[in-house]
Design an enzyme around this catalytic site. Structure first.
Site, PDB file in Angstrom:
ATOM      1  N   ASP A  13       0.803  -1.216   0.000  1.00 20.32           N
ATOM      2  CA  ASP A  13       0.000   0.000   0.000  1.00 20.32           C
ATOM      3  C   ASP A  13       0.842   1.274   0.000  1.00 20.32           C
ATOM      4  O   ASP A  13       1.979   1.283   0.472  1.00 20.32           O
ATOM      5  CB  ASP A  13      -0.872   0.039   1.255  1.00 20.32           C
ATOM      6  N   ASP A  14       0.216   2.334  -0.486  1.00 18.54           N
ATOM      7  CA  ASP A  14       0.657   3.733  -0.312  1.00 18.54           C
ATOM      8  C   ASP A  14       1.833   4.136  -1.197  1.00 18.54           C
ATOM      9  O   ASP A  14       2.319   5.258  -1.083  1.00 18.54           O
ATOM     10  CB  ASP A  14       1.018   4.052   1.156  1.00 18.54           C
ATOM     11  N   HIS A  30      -6.196   3.081  -4.502  1.00 19.17           N
ATOM     12  CA  HIS A  30      -6.096   3.365  -3.058  1.00 19.17           C
ATOM     13  C   HIS A  30      -6.393   4.842  -2.785  1.00 19.17           C
ATOM     14  O   HIS A  30      -5.914   5.388  -1.795  1.00 19.17           O
ATOM     15  CB  HIS A  30      -4.708   2.978  -2.569  1.00 19.17           C
ATOM     16  N   HIS A  57      -5.501   9.687   0.041  1.00 14.98           N
ATOM     17  CA  HIS A  57      -5.480   8.808   1.211  1.00 14.98           C
ATOM     18  C   HIS A  57      -6.320   9.338   2.382  1.00 14.98           C
ATOM     19  O   HIS A  57      -5.878   9.354   3.536  1.00 14.98           O
ATOM     20  CB  HIS A  57      -4.024   8.576   1.659  1.00 14.98           C
ATOM     21  N   HIS A  76       3.521  -2.064   3.502  1.00 19.50           N
ATOM     22  CA  HIS A  76       3.627  -0.727   2.909  1.00 19.50           C
ATOM     23  C   HIS A  76       4.993  -0.564   2.239  1.00 19.50           C
ATOM     24  O   HIS A  76       6.008  -0.527   2.934  1.00 19.50           O
ATOM     25  CB  HIS A  76       3.420   0.340   3.982  1.00 19.50           C
TER      26      HIS A  76
HETATM   27 NI    NI Z   1      -2.920   3.259   2.839  1.00 18.57          NI
END
Ligand code: NI
Length: 275
Positions: free
Chosen positions: A90-91, A141, A145, A236
């Site tokens: 993620d991210d 995503h 955020h 992440h």
């Molecule tokens: Ni995230």
């Protein structure tokens, strides 16, 4: 087009690495070995896998990814009946850690799913293209955020649309699933997003809390001990220490007999199992 001209440089490097790696089995002459360790920073164990023994390979890449018969709008694991798992990041993308991670995945023939934020995807389209060209999946995503529970439906739409467009602009591929930041989304929102975008809402069942940076070996241990059949692992790739945990995590799970698939493939197997 720029990308097409640039990529072969590193592809030919990896072919050289493969040839050198293979020939080093028969001969001790490794004088022409390229500087692979420089790609992996402090993770000194990473470069040894292909030198000391056969790299475990992922044999399940021909699984279907058709989940059109899926009934639920959200999912936090796949079917528990087979040793299939999905590694999710993620991210990102992050310009230093994500390419390093992609090298690790490529070396092991492991496919993963990247839940990228639109802002970062727009800033690093080259990494988005590399993710897709190496057989990984990309999910939506959101753009900034946010906690989606605090946003109007129109704001949620803007977050998803801008991110989808950045991904499509970068690599020409539509995201097929989404993950809400912090896993936070009302059931009503999940339902209309699934209706409008066709995105299943993908959560997870193994969370090593890697964003607290407990160190690579702790992250690896938490992931390994939490994983069971059908698990979706949350990591992440924004953090270097999380990426450092991947060689140990992936190699151990491969040795335990798990096969890494993308989220779409995992969902497809679950819907097959449910029929
Ligand atoms: Ni995230």
């Amino acid at each position: 087009m720029m990308y097409l001209f640039l990529r072969p440089v590193s592809k030919s490097l990896s072919i050289v690495a493969l040839i050198v790696g293979l020939s080093s089995c028969a001969s001790k002459d490794v004088s022409e070995e390229p500087s692979v360790p420089s790609l992996v920073g402090k993770n000194t164990g990473y470069g040894e896998t292909s030198i000391n023994g056969p790299v475990p390979q992922n044999p399940e890449m021909r699984l279907s990814s058709d989940f059109s018969r899926m009934s639920a709008t959200s999912i936090s694991s796949g079917s528990r009946s087979r040793k299939l798992i999905a590694l999710t990041f993620d991210d990102g993308p992050n310009p230093s850690h994500t390419p390093r991670l992609l090298d690790m995945l490529r070396r092991r023939n492991v496919k993963a799913t990247f839940y990228v934020t639109g802002e970062r995807a727009a800033n690093h389209p080259d990494i988005i293209r590399r993710i897709v060209s190496e057989g990984h999946e990309i999910g939506n995503h959101t753009w900034t955020h946010p906690n989606l529970k605090k946003l109007s439906d129109d704001r949620v739409r803007r977050e998803l649309n801008k991110t989808r467009d950045a991904i499509v602009n970068a690599c020409g591929v539509q995201p097929r699933t989404m993950r809400p930041p912090y896993g936070s989304m009302y059931q009503k929102q999940r339902e209309w997003v699934y209706r409008e975008y066709g995105y299943p809402i993908v959560l997870w069942d193994v969370d090593p809390l890697d964003w607290k940076k407990p160190g690579p070996s702790v992250v690896a241990q938490r992931l390994i001990s939490g994983t069971r059949n059908g698990s979706i692992l949350l990591v992440h790739d924004l953090h270097g220490s999380s990426v450092d945990a991947m060689p140990q995590t992936i190699d151990t799970l491969l040795r335990k007999g798990y096969q890494f698939v993308t989220v779409s493939q995992l969902i497809a197997q679950k819907s097959v199992a449910a029929r």
